[in-house]
Design a protein around this motif. Structure first.
Motif, PDB file in Angstrom:
ATOM      1  N   CYS A 146       0.999  -1.031  -0.091  1.00  0.00           N
ATOM      2  CA  CYS A 146      -0.024  -0.113  -0.045  1.00  0.00           C
ATOM      3  C   CYS A 146       0.783   1.390  -0.020  1.00  0.00           C
ATOM      4  CB  CYS A 146      -1.000  -0.047   1.137  1.00  0.00           C
ATOM      5  SG  CYS A 146      -0.298   0.351   2.785  1.00  0.00           S
ATOM      6  N   ARG A 148       1.529   3.503   2.217  1.00  0.00           N
ATOM      7  CA  ARG A 148       2.287   3.494   3.626  1.00  0.00           C
ATOM      8  C   ARG A 148       3.201   2.489   3.754  1.00  0.00           C
ATOM      9  NH1 ARG A 148       0.560   6.552   8.027  1.00  0.00           N
ATOM     10  NH2 ARG A 148      -1.532   7.109   7.437  1.00  0.00           N
ATOM     11  N   CYS A 149       3.381   1.353   2.767  1.00  0.00           N
ATOM     12  CA  CYS A 149       4.525   0.554   2.821  1.00  0.00           C
ATOM     13  C   CYS A 149       5.458   1.247   1.990  1.00  0.00           C
ATOM     14  CB  CYS A 149       4.063  -0.570   1.869  1.00  0.00           C
ATOM     15  SG  CYS A 149       2.782  -1.784   2.822  1.00  0.00           S
ATOM     16  N   CYS A 217       4.471  -2.304   7.976  1.00  0.00           N
ATOM     17  CA  CYS A 217       3.484  -1.214   7.487  1.00  0.00           C
ATOM     18  C   CYS A 217       2.500  -1.045   8.828  1.00  0.00           C
ATOM     19  CB  CYS A 217       2.785  -1.356   6.319  1.00  0.00           C
ATOM     20  SG  CYS A 217       1.539  -0.304   5.877  1.00  0.00           S
ATOM     21  N   CYS A 220      -1.276  -1.738   6.753  1.00  0.00           N
ATOM     22  CA  CYS A 220      -1.910  -3.166   5.956  1.00  0.00           C
ATOM     23  C   CYS A 220      -1.000  -4.082   6.820  1.00  0.00           C
ATOM     24  CB  CYS A 220      -1.521  -3.021   4.391  1.00  0.00           C
ATOM     25  SG  CYS A 220       0.041  -3.179   4.172  1.00  0.00           S
TER      26      CYS A 220
HETATM   27 ZN   LIG Z   1       1.068  -0.949   3.648  1.00  0.00          ZN
END
Ligand SMILES: [Zn+2]
Length: 235
Positions: A146, A148-149, A217, A220
Motif C-alpha cells: 500500500c 504507507r508500505c 506497515c 496493512c
Molecule cells: Zn502497507
C-alpha cells in the motif's frame, strides 16, 4: 469476476486525473461511476480537466462531469457526491463500490484514502502527478504494497505542492489518468500483473516496479493506528 457493466467504480476527485480516468472507464463499458468532488469548475482547470469547457465555469464539477459523461455514454449510470472526503464519510462513500480510483490532489488526503481502503479491504488505484513526474499504483489490501508500505508517514499538511501550485502539463496529467484507468480495469479483470508505474518525462524515464509489502506497515500489516485515522483531511 463481474462484467464491466455490473462494475461500480468510485472516482475520488474529478480533476486532472479523475476526468481522463472516468472518461476512459466509461468508454471501456463500466456500468456505474460514482463521482466525488466538492469543487466547482474554474477557468484555470480547463487545460487539464478534459470533461469541462468554459460554459461549465462555476458549476459543480460532479454535475458538469455527469452531464458530459452521460451525453457521451447514455447507458452509463452516474451517482454524484458533491462533498468533502474525510475519514467520517469514507465508509458511506466506499461501501457499495468495487474499486476506488484516487484522483485526489493532496498527498495527505491520499493517505486517508489509503488507510480507509485498507481498513475496509477495498481495492484502489493510487495516482499522482506533479510537474514532470507521475505515478500510478494499484493496491489490493493485504496482498500488494500500500502507499504507507512505500512512505510510512503522512507528510505535514501542505508540505508537498499540488498540480495547481507546482504546475503540470495537461497532456501529461491526462496520460497518467488514462494509465490509472488502465490499471483499474486490470484490477477489475483479476490481473496479478500489478505494478507501481513511475514516469519522469523530463528525464525520459518510465519504470514499472513491483514494490514489496512492508512487514512493519502501520496500515496493512499492523492494523491502523486510530490517531492517524483521525487526521483531519478536507479537500
Ligand atoms: Zn502497507
Amino acid at each position: 469476476m463481474k462484467d464491466l457493466q455490473d462494475l461500480k467504480i468510485l472516482v475520488m476527485g474529478v480533476g486532472g486525473l479523475g476526468c481522463p480516468a472516468s472518461l476512459a472507464l466509461a468508454q471501456a463499458g463500466v456500468g456505474t461511476l460514482g463521482l466525488v468532488d466538492p469543487d466547482r469548475v474554474e477557468l484555470s482547470n480547463l487545460h487539464r480537466q478534459i470533461l469541462y469547457n468554459e460554459e461549465n465555469v462555476g458549476q459543480l464539477k460532479v454535475e458538469a462531469a455527469r452531464e458530459r459523461l452521460t451525453q457521451l455514454f447514455p447507458g452509463l449510470k452516474t451517482i454524484i457526491y458533491p462533498e468533502v472526503f474525510s475519514g467520517s464519510n469514507a465508509e458511506k462513500l466506499f461501501r457499495s463500490y468495487d474499486i476506488i480510483v484516487d484522483g485526489l490532489d493532496r498527498l495527505e488526503k491520499k493517505y486517508v484514502l489509503n488507510d480507509w481502503c485498507v481498513k475496509f479491504n477495498k481495492p484502489f488505484v493510487h495516482a499522482g502527478v506533479v510537474k514532470f513526474e507521475g505515478q500510478v499504483m494499484p493496491v489490493i489490501p493485504s496482498v500488494t504494497a500500500c502507499l504507507r508500505c512505500l512512505l510510512p508517514k503522512i507528510p505535514p499538511p501542505f508540505a508537498l505542492p499540488t498540480c495547481r501550485e507546482a504546475g503540470v502539463l495537461g497532456s501529461f496529467s491526462q496520460a497518467i489518468g488514462y494509465l490509472q484507468a488502465f490499471e483499474t480495469l486490470k484490477l477489475a479483470r483479476g490481473s496479478k500483473e500489478l505494478f507501481l508505474w513511475k514516469w519522469d518525462i523530463q528525464k525520459r524515464e518510465a519504470r514499472a516496479i513491483r514494490p514489496a509489502r512492508n512487514t512493519e506497515c502501520e496500515a496493512c500489516s499492523k492494523g491502523m493506528i486510530e490517531k492517524e485515522m483521525a487526521v483531519r483531511c478536507e479537500v
